[in-house]
Design a protein around this motif. Structure first.
Motif, PDB file in Angstrom:
ATOM      1  N   ILE A   1      10.348  26.772 -25.405  1.00 25.59           N
ATOM      2  CA  ILE A   1      10.059  25.536 -24.580  1.00 25.59           C
ATOM      3  C   ILE A   1      10.610  24.356 -25.314  1.00 25.59           C
ATOM      4  O   ILE A   1      11.267  23.465 -24.802  1.00 25.59           O
ATOM      5  CB  ILE A   1       8.378  25.320 -24.525  1.00 25.59           C
ATOM      6  CG1 ILE A   1       7.634  26.251 -23.610  1.00 25.59           C
ATOM      7  CG2 ILE A   1       8.042  23.857 -24.074  1.00 25.59           C
ATOM      8  CD1 ILE A   1       6.101  26.422 -23.542  1.00 25.59           C
ATOM      9  N   ALA A   2      10.439  24.445 -26.858  1.00 23.26           N
ATOM     10  CA  ALA A   2      11.366  23.578 -27.406  1.00 23.26           C
ATOM     11  C   ALA A   2      12.627  23.588 -27.169  1.00 23.26           C
ATOM     12  O   ALA A   2      13.287  22.468 -27.074  1.00 23.26           O
ATOM     13  CB  ALA A   2      10.882  23.855 -29.235  1.00 23.26           C
TER      14      ALA A   2
ATOM     15  N   PRO B   1       7.213  31.897 -20.737  1.00 25.32           N
ATOM     16  CA  PRO B   1       8.415  31.853 -21.484  1.00 25.32           C
ATOM     17  C   PRO B   1       8.905  32.972 -22.128  1.00 25.32           C
ATOM     18  O   PRO B   1       8.056  33.284 -23.267  1.00 25.32           O
ATOM     19  CB  PRO B   1       8.341  30.394 -22.274  1.00 25.32           C
ATOM     20  CG  PRO B   1       7.202  29.836 -21.694  1.00 25.32           C
ATOM     21  CD  PRO B   1       6.120  30.957 -21.265  1.00 25.32           C
ATOM     22  N   VAL B   2      10.000  33.323 -22.205  1.00 26.63           N
ATOM     23  CA  VAL B   2      10.642  34.541 -22.999  1.00 26.63           C
ATOM     24  C   VAL B   2      11.710  33.971 -23.962  1.00 26.63           C
ATOM     25  O   VAL B   2      12.598  33.128 -23.318  1.00 26.63           O
ATOM     26  CB  VAL B   2      10.903  35.690 -21.988  1.00 26.63           C
ATOM     27  CG1 VAL B   2      11.770  36.916 -22.770  1.00 26.63           C
ATOM     28  CG2 VAL B   2       9.959  36.323 -21.270  1.00 26.63           C
ATOM     29  N   ARG B   3      11.852  34.534 -25.059  1.00 22.67           N
ATOM     30  CA  ARG B   3      12.882  34.500 -25.903  1.00 22.67           C
ATOM     31  C   ARG B   3      14.282  34.450 -25.028  1.00 22.67           C
ATOM     32  O   ARG B   3      14.563  35.636 -24.460  1.00 22.67           O
ATOM     33  CB  ARG B   3      12.919  35.269 -26.970  1.00 22.67           C
ATOM     34  CG  ARG B   3      11.981  35.027 -27.987  1.00 22.67           C
ATOM     35  CD  ARG B   3      11.773  35.945 -29.231  1.00 22.67           C
ATOM     36  NE  ARG B   3      10.963  37.194 -28.915  1.00 22.67           N
ATOM     37  CZ  ARG B   3      10.680  38.243 -29.689  1.00 22.67           C
ATOM     38  NH1 ARG B   3      11.179  38.270 -30.978  1.00 22.67           N
ATOM     39  NH2 ARG B   3      10.010  39.084 -29.318  1.00 22.67           N
TER      40      ARG B   3
ATOM     41  N   ALA C   1      10.857  30.351 -17.354  1.00 27.32           N
ATOM     42  CA  ALA C   1       9.569  29.701 -17.419  1.00 27.32           C
ATOM     43  C   ALA C   1       9.617  28.554 -18.246  1.00 27.32           C
ATOM     44  O   ALA C   1       9.107  27.092 -17.899  1.00 27.32           O
ATOM     45  CB  ALA C   1       8.438  30.713 -17.794  1.00 27.32           C
ATOM     46  N   ASP C   2      10.382  28.655 -19.287  1.00 30.79           N
ATOM     47  CA  ASP C   2      10.316  27.770 -20.291  1.00 30.79           C
ATOM     48  C   ASP C   2      11.132  26.328 -19.840  1.00 30.79           C
ATOM     49  O   ASP C   2      10.902  25.144 -20.007  1.00 30.79           O
ATOM     50  CB  ASP C   2      11.329  28.118 -21.463  1.00 30.79           C
ATOM     51  CG  ASP C   2      12.614  28.671 -21.073  1.00 30.79           C
ATOM     52  OD1 ASP C   2      13.123  28.927 -19.924  1.00 30.79           O
ATOM     53  OD2 ASP C   2      13.510  29.020 -22.050  1.00 30.79           O
ATOM     54  N   ARG C   3      11.871  26.596 -18.995  1.00 37.32           N
ATOM     55  CA  ARG C   3      12.892  25.350 -18.314  1.00 37.32           C
ATOM     56  C   ARG C   3      11.941  24.675 -17.458  1.00 37.32           C
ATOM     57  O   ARG C   3      11.886  23.535 -17.165  1.00 37.32           O
ATOM     58  CB  ARG C   3      14.085  25.747 -17.721  1.00 37.32           C
ATOM     59  CG  ARG C   3      15.169  24.770 -17.466  1.00 37.32           C
ATOM     60  CD  ARG C   3      16.529  25.158 -16.669  1.00 37.32           C
ATOM     61  NE  ARG C   3      17.335  24.063 -16.584  1.00 37.32           N
ATOM     62  CZ  ARG C   3      18.035  23.705 -17.476  1.00 37.32           C
ATOM     63  NH1 ARG C   3      18.272  23.919 -18.632  1.00 37.32           N
ATOM     64  NH2 ARG C   3      18.968  22.450 -17.237  1.00 37.32           N
ATOM     65  N   ILE C   4      11.229  25.427 -16.633  1.00 40.59           N
ATOM     66  CA  ILE C   4      10.126  24.752 -15.583  1.00 40.59           C
ATOM     67  C   ILE C   4       9.119  24.101 -16.264  1.00 40.59           C
ATOM     68  O   ILE C   4       8.865  22.802 -16.082  1.00 40.59           O
ATOM     69  CB  ILE C   4       9.566  25.828 -14.733  1.00 40.59           C
ATOM     70  CG1 ILE C   4      10.472  26.771 -13.969  1.00 40.59           C
ATOM     71  CG2 ILE C   4       8.296  25.317 -14.038  1.00 40.59           C
ATOM     72  CD1 ILE C   4       9.972  27.958 -13.222  1.00 40.59           C
TER      73      ILE C   4
ATOM     74  N   LEU D   1       8.686  16.581 -19.229  1.00 41.22           N
ATOM     75  CA  LEU D   1       9.475  15.352 -19.403  1.00 41.22           C
ATOM     76  C   LEU D   1       9.124  14.436 -18.103  1.00 41.22           C
ATOM     77  O   LEU D   1       9.257  13.332 -18.332  1.00 41.22           O
ATOM     78  CB  LEU D   1      10.981  15.881 -19.510  1.00 41.22           C
ATOM     79  CG  LEU D   1      11.442  16.566 -20.618  1.00 41.22           C
ATOM     80  CD1 LEU D   1      12.852  16.942 -20.720  1.00 41.22           C
ATOM     81  CD2 LEU D   1      11.307  15.521 -21.975  1.00 41.22           C
ATOM     82  N   ARG D   2       8.972  15.054 -17.144  1.00 50.53           N
ATOM     83  CA  ARG D   2       8.842  14.217 -15.818  1.00 50.53           C
ATOM     84  C   ARG D   2       7.649  13.415 -16.005  1.00 50.53           C
ATOM     85  O   ARG D   2       7.346  12.226 -15.779  1.00 50.53           O
ATOM     86  CB  ARG D   2       8.680  15.023 -14.616  1.00 50.53           C
ATOM     87  CG  ARG D   2       8.646  14.441 -13.154  1.00 50.53           C
ATOM     88  CD  ARG D   2       8.398  15.262 -11.884  1.00 50.53           C
ATOM     89  NE  ARG D   2       7.378  15.956 -12.046  1.00 50.53           N
ATOM     90  CZ  ARG D   2       6.280  15.418 -11.470  1.00 50.53           C
ATOM     91  NH1 ARG D   2       6.050  13.995 -10.885  1.00 50.53           N
ATOM     92  NH2 ARG D   2       4.990  16.175 -11.516  1.00 50.53           N
TER      93      ARG D   2
END
Length: 368
Positions: free
Chosen positions: A24-25, A167-169, A352-355, A361-362
């Motif tokens: 996510i970071a 989120p997956v690596r 998933a991380d990008r979603i 941020l939104r």
């Protein structure tokens, strides 16, 4: 120049919490490079090592979780919790976050609770299909709750839920390694069927003991093994595998993309992140849920796949007698492997991380 948003990511304890947090970071930094990130973890836990290795700053809290096996060890817990709130207050005063993301683990609770008390945007990621009590409490007041699966309305307010997957690596999602490259990385033979055993970042006693007892069977059947033991079983694993050319053994695999590329069959615990990774790499798997996970959520996770004929479930209690033979039978049955692959493929989530990062941020933008 526009000031970047300041975001705290809180949680850890196991790779199942840490690696998604780092994913996510990374997504936040890709979407908005000026974002300033700070991790908050528990002192003495593996996040204090893994997060700096990923290039991020981390602050540690003096906190521990509830010990289910020894009630006497919980005597100091209220004092640690109170102390952690003071530490969190200090971190907030210094860093002044615009938002907080909790990913689970001991440190997640005091950080998100404090954020909610102070009106700071808070987000929760629940990786399992069964939410623990503290996450349920935090979810009531979170701005958004990101979940891996549907049916989570029984734990969180329906209006706050967003189904994102786990989120997956990035190294696993974007890997283009061949099976042969993976196998040669471990010094093994590409012509042999390969079983990968992973017990999670801390190891899995029942899986390790079953493999230890059945190590000779892999050789008899012409199979080879990549065996991640975790730290507690590392010495014993290396001793019993000594001189066996068909076994690679170590306490931890740092480059999991090679292990997944090498594997024809996977033996694994059923933590949410382990399952998310197995879905992404689309490999046939035998899952052994850890029975003492909160609310037995690993069994729920594993059953979700087993009911779809997307994995095989062996209970922890049956591991000693059934696990090795079940894995061998699967390794010898290409048709069953194909069925499991076909059924697990649609469950793969690669972004998933990008979603999650986009939504954080939104919504944070709306609050600033």
């Amino acid at each position: 120049m526009k000031r970047g948003r300041k975001i705290i990511i809180a949680g850890g304890g196991t790779g199942g919490h840490i690696f998604p947090a780092i994913a996510i970071a990374n997504a936040l930094k890709q979407l908005e490079p000026e974002t300033e990130l700070l991790f908050v973890g528990a002192k003495g836990k593996m996040e204090m090592e893994k997060v700096p290795q990923a290039g991020y700053r981390i602050e540690g809290l003096d906190i521990a979780g509830f010990n289910r096996s020894s009630l006497i060890k919980n005597v100091g817990l209220p004092f640690k919790l109170i102390r952690s709130f003071f530490q969190v207050k200090k971190i907030f005063q210094s860093f002044r976050p615009d938002a907080v993301i909790g990913v689970g683990g001991y440190s997640s609770f005091p950080v998100l609770k404090y954020a909610q008390q102070k009106g700071v945007a808070s987000f929760l990621h629940e990786s399992n299909s069964f939410a623990g009590k503290s996450n349920q409490m935090l979810g009531r007041h979170a701005d958004k709750v990101f979940v891996a699966t549907d049916g989570m309305e029984k734990f969180f307010p329906a209006g706050k839920i967003m189904i994102t997957g786990n989120p997956v690596r990035t190294a696993i999602v974007s890997a283009t390694l061949s099976r042969e490259e993976g196998i040669r990385f471990f010094g093994l033979d590409p012509s042999r069927t390969t079983i990968l055993s992973i017990g999670g970042s801390l190891g899995a006693k029942s899986i390790n003991e079953a493999i230890d007892a059945g190590l000779g069977q892999f050789e008899t059947e012409g199979l080879q093994l990549i065996w991640q033991t975790g730290k507690p079983y590392s010495q014993r694993g290396k001793e019993v595998a000594e001189g066996k050319g068909n076994v690679w053994v170590n306490e931890f695999i740092t480059q999991m993309e090679y292990a997944y590329a090498a594997a024809d069959v996977i033996i694994s615990r059923a933590g949410a992140m382990a399952i998310a990774e197995i879905c992404v790499v689309k490999k046939p798997a035998v899952l052994v849920p850890y029975p003492f996970a909160a609310e037995d959520h690993q069994t729920v996770n594993a059953r979700n796949l087993a009911d779809k004929h997307a994995a095989i479930l062996v209970s922890d209690g049956d591991a000693k007698n059934k696990l090795v033979q079940t894995a061998i039978d699967l390794a010898k049955d290409p048709l069953q492997q194909k069925e499991l692959k076909n059924n697990i493929s649609p469950l793969s989530v690669t972004h998933a991380d990008r979603i999650i990062a986009t939504e954080v941020l939104r919504l944070t933008g709306q609050k600033i």
